[in-house]
Design a protein around this motif. Structure first.
Motif, PDB file in Angstrom:
ATOM      1  N   THR A  42       0.868  -1.170   0.000  1.00  0.00           N
ATOM      2  CA  THR A  42       0.000   0.000   0.000  1.00  0.00           C
ATOM      3  C   THR A  42       0.906   1.220   0.000  1.00  0.00           C
ATOM      4  O   THR A  42       1.625   1.474   0.974  1.00  0.00           O
ATOM      5  CB  THR A  42      -0.910   0.022   1.245  1.00  0.00           C
ATOM      6  OG1 THR A  42      -1.713  -1.163   1.251  1.00  0.00           O
ATOM      7  CG2 THR A  42      -1.803   1.245   1.232  1.00  0.00           C
ATOM      8  N   TYR A  67       2.682   4.743   0.235  1.00  0.00           N
ATOM      9  CA  TYR A  67       2.541   5.877   1.148  1.00  0.00           C
ATOM     10  C   TYR A  67       1.741   7.005   0.490  1.00  0.00           C
ATOM     11  O   TYR A  67       1.922   7.302  -0.701  1.00  0.00           O
ATOM     12  CB  TYR A  67       3.901   6.435   1.539  1.00  0.00           C
ATOM     13  CG  TYR A  67       4.747   5.529   2.395  1.00  0.00           C
ATOM     14  CD1 TYR A  67       4.221   4.907   3.523  1.00  0.00           C
ATOM     15  CD2 TYR A  67       6.085   5.299   2.088  1.00  0.00           C
ATOM     16  CE1 TYR A  67       5.005   4.080   4.322  1.00  0.00           C
ATOM     17  CE2 TYR A  67       6.877   4.480   2.878  1.00  0.00           C
ATOM     18  CZ  TYR A  67       6.330   3.863   3.989  1.00  0.00           C
ATOM     19  OH  TYR A  67       7.105   3.056   4.772  1.00  0.00           O
ATOM     20  N   ASP A  68       0.913   7.671   1.307  1.00  0.00           N
ATOM     21  CA  ASP A  68       0.216   8.860   0.822  1.00  0.00           C
ATOM     22  C   ASP A  68       0.763  10.121   1.467  1.00  0.00           C
ATOM     23  O   ASP A  68       0.124  11.170   1.474  1.00  0.00           O
ATOM     24  CB  ASP A  68      -1.290   8.751   1.048  1.00  0.00           C
ATOM     25  CG  ASP A  68      -1.666   8.633   2.518  1.00  0.00           C
ATOM     26  OD1 ASP A  68      -0.747   8.612   3.377  1.00  0.00           O
ATOM     27  OD2 ASP A  68      -2.875   8.573   2.818  1.00  0.00           O
ATOM     28  N   GLY A 122      -5.250  -1.986  -7.098  1.00  0.00           N
ATOM     29  CA  GLY A 122      -6.248  -1.016  -6.689  1.00  0.00           C
ATOM     30  C   GLY A 122      -5.716   0.393  -6.714  1.00  0.00           C
ATOM     31  O   GLY A 122      -4.505   0.630  -6.670  1.00  0.00           O
ATOM     32  N   GLY A 123      -6.623   1.360  -6.807  1.00  0.00           N
ATOM     33  CA  GLY A 123      -6.243   2.761  -6.770  1.00  0.00           C
ATOM     34  C   GLY A 123      -5.639   3.244  -8.079  1.00  0.00           C
ATOM     35  O   GLY A 123      -5.765   2.614  -9.132  1.00  0.00           O
ATOM     36  N   ASN A 158       1.396   8.066  -5.360  1.00  0.00           N
ATOM     37  CA  ASN A 158       0.053   7.649  -4.975  1.00  0.00           C
ATOM     38  C   ASN A 158      -0.932   8.778  -5.254  1.00  0.00           C
ATOM     39  O   ASN A 158      -0.880   9.823  -4.622  1.00  0.00           O
ATOM     40  CB  ASN A 158       0.035   7.278  -3.490  1.00  0.00           C
ATOM     41  CG  ASN A 158      -1.283   6.668  -3.053  1.00  0.00           C
ATOM     42  OD1 ASN A 158      -2.270   6.676  -3.786  1.00  0.00           O
ATOM     43  ND2 ASN A 158      -1.306   6.129  -1.839  1.00  0.00           N
ATOM     44  N   GLY A 176      -4.242   8.095  -5.199  1.00  0.00           N
ATOM     45  CA  GLY A 176      -5.512   7.662  -4.637  1.00  0.00           C
ATOM     46  C   GLY A 176      -5.538   6.176  -4.332  1.00  0.00           C
ATOM     47  O   GLY A 176      -5.796   5.375  -5.219  1.00  0.00           O
ATOM     48  N   GLU A 177      -5.219   5.817  -3.085  1.00  0.00           N
ATOM     49  CA  GLU A 177      -5.342   4.448  -2.583  1.00  0.00           C
ATOM     50  C   GLU A 177      -4.620   3.416  -3.463  1.00  0.00           C
ATOM     51  O   GLU A 177      -5.141   2.337  -3.744  1.00  0.00           O
ATOM     52  CB  GLU A 177      -6.819   4.074  -2.434  1.00  0.00           C
ATOM     53  CG  GLU A 177      -7.567   4.986  -1.478  1.00  0.00           C
ATOM     54  CD  GLU A 177      -9.017   4.589  -1.295  1.00  0.00           C
ATOM     55  OE1 GLU A 177      -9.525   3.778  -2.097  1.00  0.00           O
ATOM     56  OE2 GLU A 177      -9.646   5.072  -0.348  1.00  0.00           O
ATOM     57  N   LEU A 178      -3.402   3.727  -3.856  1.00  0.00           N
ATOM     58  CA  LEU A 178      -2.648   2.856  -4.756  1.00  0.00           C
ATOM     59  C   LEU A 178      -2.168   1.608  -4.027  1.00  0.00           C
ATOM     60  O   LEU A 178      -1.474   1.691  -3.016  1.00  0.00           O
ATOM     61  CB  LEU A 178      -1.451   3.615  -5.335  1.00  0.00           C
ATOM     62  CG  LEU A 178      -0.591   2.870  -6.352  1.00  0.00           C
ATOM     63  CD1 LEU A 178      -1.414   2.425  -7.557  1.00  0.00           C
ATOM     64  CD2 LEU A 178       0.575   3.742  -6.798  1.00  0.00           C
ATOM     65  N   ARG A 179      -2.546   0.449  -4.547  1.00  0.00           N
ATOM     66  CA  ARG A 179      -2.159  -0.850  -3.986  1.00  0.00           C
ATOM     67  C   ARG A 179      -1.551  -1.706  -5.091  1.00  0.00           C
ATOM     68  O   ARG A 179      -2.064  -1.755  -6.214  1.00  0.00           O
ATOM     69  CB  ARG A 179      -3.347  -1.557  -3.348  1.00  0.00           C
ATOM     70  CG  ARG A 179      -3.971  -0.782  -2.196  1.00  0.00           C
ATOM     71  CD  ARG A 179      -5.063  -1.595  -1.508  1.00  0.00           C
ATOM     72  NE  ARG A 179      -6.086  -2.043  -2.449  1.00  0.00           N
ATOM     73  CZ  ARG A 179      -7.077  -1.274  -2.882  1.00  0.00           C
ATOM     74  NH1 ARG A 179      -7.160  -0.003  -2.503  1.00  0.00           N
ATOM     75  NH2 ARG A 179      -7.970  -1.764  -3.707  1.00  0.00           N
TER      76      ARG A 179
END
Length: 243
Positions: free
Chosen positions: A20, A22-23, A49-50, A85, A87-90
């Protein structure tokens, strides 16, 4: 008759992590991870995702590759990369040599003064395992920001700056090459040798290795571990001595 050596690591001797990204916002307004480079390993991303991007810097220049669910992107040793990132990059990360990119083969793009020797580099990058979580996060974010300083210098410095970083990274890797060779021999090389032995047996009409089949499954043994690019879910199979 040639017998196939058993290899029970992940296919091809790769390593895998769930990431996941970092934001945390950086000084340039971009949210994301720590720019770094691998010396002997390729790495691949499968976006689950994201949305976001990966910035890359090689001797061929600077590029930005967009990331969205379903995207697969990979790069070879010597690629400086920074995950962004948006937006919620996975991501599911696939790593050559049984996860070596997270077990030593990574050099952060710190300013040159921090790359002089292994001790100086370690002092700038280590996250104490026994520190409280808030302190560990503070250190991880501070080293990200320090690496961004060096990253900016690399992008502005042109080919000469990148070549100097390559030399420094190779020198930092030197003391650990024997350890890395052992990992390669027990991982990717052993996996390739097992396939070769199985082909030899099949050519002789021997399919007995098929009766030796096994199935493995596991859950992450650690979740949310602070890594270079984000929080990691890490697996034991085929991955040893992670950083």
């Amino acid at each position: 008759m040639v017998r196939a050596a058993a290899f029970e690591g992940l296919p091809g001797g790769v390593g895998v992590s769930g990431l996941t990204v970092y934001d945390w916002p950086a000084a340039d307004g971009v949210r994301g991870g720590t720019p770094h480079m691998h010396v002997v390993c390729s790495e691949g991303y499968v976006v689950t995702g994201g949305r976001g991007a990966v910035q890359t810097l090689t001797a061929s220049g600077y590029e930005v590759t967009r990331l969205a669910p379903g995207t697969v992107v990979w790069f070879t040793p010597g690629t400086v990369h920074r995950l962004v990132n948006e937006g919620e990059l996975r991501i599911t990360v696939l790593m050559q040599n049984s996860g070596l990119p997270e077990a030593g083969d990574a050099v952060l793009t710190l300013p040159p003064r921090h790359l002089a020797d292994p001790e100086t580099y370690a002092a700038a990058t280590a996250i104490p395992a026994d520190a409280p979580e808030a302190e560990r996060e503070r250190i991880a974010r501070a080293r990200r920001d320090l690496a961004l300083e060096g990253y900016r210098e690399l992008r502005e410095g042109g080919p000469e700056a990148l070549a100097a970083f390559h030399r420094a990274a190779a020198a930092l890797a030197g003391p650990r090459l024997a350890e890395w060779r052992d990992r390669w021999q027990r991982g990717a090389a052993a996996a390739a040798a097992a396939t070769g032995a199985q082909l030899d047996r099949l050519e002789q009409g021997d399919a007995s290795h098929l009766a030796e089949a096994v199935v493995h499954a596991e859950q992450p043994y650690a979740r949310g571990r602070l890594g270079m690019c984000g929080r990691l879910d890490v697996y034991r199979r085929g991955v040893m001595d992670r950083l």
